[in-house]
Scaffold this active site. Structure first.
Site, PDB file in Angstrom:
ATOM      1  N   LYS A  81       0.858  -1.193   0.000  1.00  0.00           N
ATOM      2  CA  LYS A  81       0.000   0.000   0.000  1.00  0.00           C
ATOM      3  C   LYS A  81       0.892   1.240   0.000  1.00  0.00           C
ATOM      4  O   LYS A  81       1.917   1.267   0.694  1.00  0.00           O
ATOM      5  CB  LYS A  81      -0.918  -0.015   1.230  1.00  0.00           C
ATOM      6  N   SER A 156      -9.990   2.297   2.636  1.00  0.00           N
ATOM      7  CA  SER A 156      -9.032   3.004   1.814  1.00  0.00           C
ATOM      8  C   SER A 156      -8.022   2.103   1.090  1.00  0.00           C
ATOM      9  O   SER A 156      -7.399   2.547   0.133  1.00  0.00           O
ATOM     10  CB  SER A 156      -8.259   4.001   2.672  1.00  0.00           C
ATOM     11  N   SER A 180     -10.453  -0.029   6.792  1.00  0.00           N
ATOM     12  CA  SER A 180      -9.803   0.115   5.493  1.00  0.00           C
ATOM     13  C   SER A 180      -9.138  -1.147   4.950  1.00  0.00           C
ATOM     14  O   SER A 180      -8.714  -1.176   3.799  1.00  0.00           O
ATOM     15  CB  SER A 180      -8.776   1.245   5.539  1.00  0.00           C
TER      16      SER A 180
END
Lengths: 499, 482
Positions: A81, A156, A180
């Site tokens: 990420k 997210s 998330s």
């Protein structure tokens, strides 16, 4: 190059192939890079790719394998990420503010993967500064859900979720502040784990809300998550909130039978707001657990309804302060023209941050302001303790808590962008565990039909007591031994017009 | 109307640690800009603070030294504001729960004009740990401002008093006392030029005899005691004049300009920031146990008050002498070293506080920079005690030693200052004096005591000042009474 279908293998299978030299890390990495080239332009799961760096790591991994110096993840390409600083990599956190930022150091998570010879395949897309539940707030464009390109992947960690679902990596990392990891895992049909707060070091992970942020794995199945956890978890003295505990082997309990397991179902998780089709999938999954010998008890988490308001006081409060460092002075975006210091600050931040980030900075600044602090921040902290206490009571009656990970399946892109509260409600079942610091995971549990006739994944949430990750992974793994939802992959070659 | 000034101090003391308060970066003063700035100092994305245990040790030490409550649990808070030299956009400090609570220090306010010297207790409200900011550097690059983050993250202990001081003299006496104390216990180098010890002074005035505090103005960043005195005196006059002219005092932060001797407002309360303090979620509460305190206590030097009491008891010094000697640890150590080298305590105290201190003051030197070591001073005092030289001669020897002209004995020899202690030689001199001053002898015998002193004077003169006065007295008395 081999003819084996690499895209659906588990991490364990990848490891076996590499160790038995059926395939080299370089070949495996090139396969994924080719797949990324083919599909990523449409899905937009990655923000940064750097083939030369990635292949250099693969080559180094091949040398490790040749020397017999191997760990389970050696040579396996993992997507990171874009919230993790990785030395020499563009590290943007999904923001224009950091679009030009090259990290000069490695996050703890990155160095842990480097240490075992895993390959960094690229940096995945995300909501700007991890603020969002649809991956639509990214400065680098929205991510598409591989199951239905007109829908969101969740957020997210939407880029990581889409990358795993579309088999554009072997596994990925995510972070979870209010859901998330779990909500996108649910919407994309994968297995994702948010560990107990403090289990994975936050050092080098760009902060959104420090007291809630926690990194974890996003992968095809529970066993993969366990292997990822073995790399990611562990004490790090550079993070004062990292817990100094003995290193765990998260695969140790995978094969324990579930007979006698007590599953708590919080009645608040099956009330108004839950999509009926999602509810049915969860009920079917619970029935499966009964077959595996589990007992069901009803529990109550009476303050669930307060978790969203509490979260939207505390998380923005911390964020408003955490994001103050992006001032255009030392790095990141600085406006082209300005008259004085204040003008430079204002324009740089106005241009560098997107609407959702600004909204949360404003909320956070407001709730911390003189005269409002007691009514908002302090009150929210008190309720946070009540929410944690709810779980303490519930865990007196059960071993794990189950329910939906998200109230619905993947929604259409653009559907909730103008309705922040509807967007925030996506995290209604996940936020309370962050507030309590508890571990939670999402496990593929089936599909629900959308209005337009699409089959969309549904995630079952498993919430464990503090440090019960190994048990939760066991509970998920046993389910995955008798179901095949986690092995299903989306068809990326959709007919014209649907993409 | 008679006015009363009310003063409180906030002092930032830089703690003597090897590294910064929340990172491993070094804190060397005067290094090339940004060479002491690690990822944490630069506030790069993703970095986290880790508390330096040495800084905590210093804070506990200070708490113990002022007999304060040391919080079993204190909390680091973020003070949020934007400034280019504040890299995170917030300063990590302590707000509601500081590490050190209420304590006190006793100050000695020196005599001034017709006012005698006196002691006063100044109450300490709190002391808290925090990080320093960096520095803006103007003019290093043409038309631009530079930022040097070497100082960012340097550990500070901010020490806050109650508004207990009533004159510039009291404020300066407190600041000096604190300055000595933090050096005495080894937590701060006290270097005011380098900013290791900086004072903010809150000043307000009120009609004498009233209780309600006036509106205060804060004089920022005073880094010398002289400026502090001047600034407070100017500020006090200005406030009184403003009020007497019918004006009002606005709460404000002011700066002192040493060139003009004036204070000037920097920003008023209306423009002041709302710092939005909240507990720093990156740091756990600071827990200090009794065992921690005991560990620090074991590492604590003897404190000034205890040492004063010991000097009084052990060396039979007066309270005044003992108090003067313990204004600084180095001075006290110098005294003790001289006594241990064989000098008589009372005489040593007189010399250390007299000739030695006067010389140091006139040359603006620290006791550590004294050209005469404690051992050398002891040697000198021993030569007085054993009758080798007179007190007067000792003064000359001292001057020569200060000028590095050699050791005690060689200076005495070179200058011919040795006293005549050979009783035979003295008897010869006295016989000559008695023979030449028959009239005085008669006067003495007639009962005029004064004549005796005159005869002693004649004998000393005849010996060119080298005769041992005690021996001259003794022999003369014997001969006159024979």
């Amino acid at each position: 190059m081999t003819n084996i279908d690499l895209t659906n293998a588990s991490l364990k299978q990848f490891g076996e192939m590499l160790q038995s030299k059926k395939i080299s890390s370089t070949e495996l990495t090139e396969t994924f890079l080719a797949r990324i080239k083919q599909y990523n332009p449409n899905i937009n799961a990655y923000i940064a790719l750097d083939e030369s760096k990635t292949l250099a790591q693969a080559k180094a991994a091949d040398a490790l394998i040749a020397s017999g110096n191997i760990a389970p993840l050696t040579g396996i390409p993992i997507a990171q990420k874009d919230i993790f600083c990785a030395k020499g990599w563009q590290t943007t956190c999904g923001s224009k503010m950091l679009a030009n930022f090259i990290a000069p150091y490695d996050a703890h998570v990155i160095s842990q993967f480097d240490a075992v010879g895993a390959v960094n395949l690229g940096k995945t897309n995300m909501d700007e500064f991890a603020m969002g539940s649809s991956n639509e707030t990214s400065y680098f464009g929205a991510v598409k859900n591989p199951w239905s390109f007109d829908r969101v992947p969740g957020g997210s960690s939407g880029g990581s979720a889409a990358a795993v679902a579309a088999r554009l990596c072997a596994a990925a990392t995510g972070t979870d502040t209010g859901g998330s990891i779990r909500q996108p895992a649910s919407l994309c049909g994968l297995t994702g784990l948010k560990p107990t707060y403090g289990v994975v070091s936050r050092f080098g992970m760009i902060a959104f809300a420090s007291s809630l942020d926690q990194a974890g794995p996003m992968a095809k199945n529970a066993e993969d998550c366990a292997l990822m956890m073995n790399v990611m978890a562990g004490f790090d003295e550079r993070d004062s909130t990292s817990l100094n505990r003995e290193k765990e082997n998260y695969t140790r309990d995978l094969n324990k039978p579930l007979h006698g397991l007590k599953i708590g179902l919080p009645k608040e998780f099956f009330a108004e707001g839950l999509d009926a089709d999602v509810g049915k999938v969860i009920e079917t999954a619970i029935a499966e657990y009964k077959k595996l010998g589990a007992q069901i008890v009803e529990v109550s988490l009476p303050n669930t309804g307060l978790s969203i308001p509490v979260y939207y006081v505390l998380a923005p409060a911390e964020a408003s302060s955490n994001l103050s460092r992006y001032d255009g002075v030392r790095y990141g975006h600085r406006t082209a023209e300005y008259t004085d210091l204040m003008d430079m600050y204002c324009k740089s931040r106005a241009e560098g941050f997107g609407a959702e980030v600004k909204r949360r900075i404003l909320i956070g600044t407001y709730v911390l302001s003189a005269g409002y602090y007691d009514a908002y921040y302090l009150k929210a902290q008190q309720i946070r303790r009540l929410i944690a206490q709810d779980f303490v009571e519930a865990f007196k009656q059960c071993d794990v808590i189950m329910g939906p990970a998200a109230p619905s399946t993947a929604f259409k892109a653009g559907e909730k962008v103008d309705d922040p509260v509807a967007m925030y409600l996506q995290d209604i079942y996940t936020i309370s565990t962050n507030l309590a610091g508890l571990p939670g995971m999402s496990v593929p549990a089936g599909f629900a039909q959308s209005d337009d006739g699409k089959s969309l994944p549904v995630g079952l949430q498993i919430i464990g007591n503090y440090f019960d990750e190994a048990r939760m992974l066991n509970v998920a793994h046993q389910y995955q031994k008798v179901t095949d939802w986690h092995t299903q992959a989306p068809n990326l070659n959709m007919p014209e017009g649907t993409a | 109307m008679e006015w009363e000034v009310v003063i409180g101090l906030e002092t930032h003391t830089q703690l003597q640690t090897n590294t910064k308060i929340f990172s491993g970066a070094a804190i060397k003063y005067g290094a090339e800009p940004n060479t002491q700035a690690c990822e944490v100092s630069l506030a790069l994305p993703g970095v986290l603070p880790v508390l330096n245990k040495q800084a905590v040790h210093c804070a506990i030490k200070f708490g113990l030294a002022i007999n304060a409550e040391i919080a079993p649990r204190s909390v680091f808070a973020r003070k949020n504001y934007f400034y280019p030299d504040l890299p995170k956009g917030y300063q990590i400090s302590q707000f509601e729960l500081p590490v050190v609570g209420k304590g006190a220090v006793t100050i000695q306010v020196p005599a001034q004009g017709k006012h005698a010297a006196y002691e006063k207790v100044i109450n300490i409200t709190r002391a808290h740990l925090e990080e320093d900011a960096g520095k803006s550097v103007h003019g290093a690059v043409e038309g631009m401002s530079g930022i040097d983050l070497n100082r960012a993250g340097t550990p500070l202990l901010e020490i806050v008093t109650e508004p207990d001081m009533r004159s510039a003299a009291e404020a300066v006496a407190y600041a000096k006392k604190l300055h000595e104390l933090v050096q005495w216990i080894g937590i701060c180098d006290g270097n005011m030029q380098e900013g290791s010890f900086r004072c903010d002074v809150n000043v307000s005035v009120r009609p004498k005899g009233t209780e309600k505090l006036g509106t205060r103005r804060e004089i920022k960043n005073l880094n010398s005691f002289k400026f502090m005195q001047q600034a407070i005196e100017y500020e006090t006059r200005w406030q009184i004049e403003t009020l007497e002219d019918g004006g009002k005092i606005q709460q404000a932060t002011v700066l002192f300009n040493p060139d003009t001797g004036e204070t000037r407002a920097m920003r008023s309360k209306e423009e002041a920031n709302d710092y939005r303090y909240f507990p720093d979620p990156d740091l756990l509460p600071l827990i200090i146990t009794d065992a921690d305190k005991a560990r620090v206590s074991a590492d604590m030097p003897e404190l000034p008050e205890a040492m004063k009491a010991r000097l009084e008891a052990q060396y039979a010094l007066s309270s005044y002498d003992a108090s003067s000697l313990t204004t600084s640890r180095d001075l006290a150590d110098y005294f003790v070293a001289a006594v241990q080298a064989g000098a008589e305590p009372k005489q040593t105290a007189n010399w250390v506080m007299g000739s030695v201190s006067a010389k140091l003051n006139s040359e603006d030197k620290d006791i550590n920079a004294s050209p005469i070591s404690a051992q050398q001073l002891a040697q000198l005092l021993k030569r007085i005690a054993d009758g080798t030289i007179s007190n007067n001669a000792a003064k000359q020897v001292f001057e020569a030693m200060w000028a590095n002209e050699g050791d005690v004995d060689s200076i005495i020899a070179a200058k011919g200052l040795k006293q005549e202690s050979d009783s035979g030689a003295i008897e010869t001199i006295i016989d000559e004096v008695l023979a030449a001053n028959g009239a005085m002898v008669e006067e003495f015998k007639a009962g005029k005591e004064k004549a005796f002193n005159a005869l002693v004077g004649q004998a000393m003169k005849a010996s060119k000042g080298k005769a041992n006065p005690a021996q001259v007295n003794e022999i003369l008395k014997k001969k006159l009474n024979a």
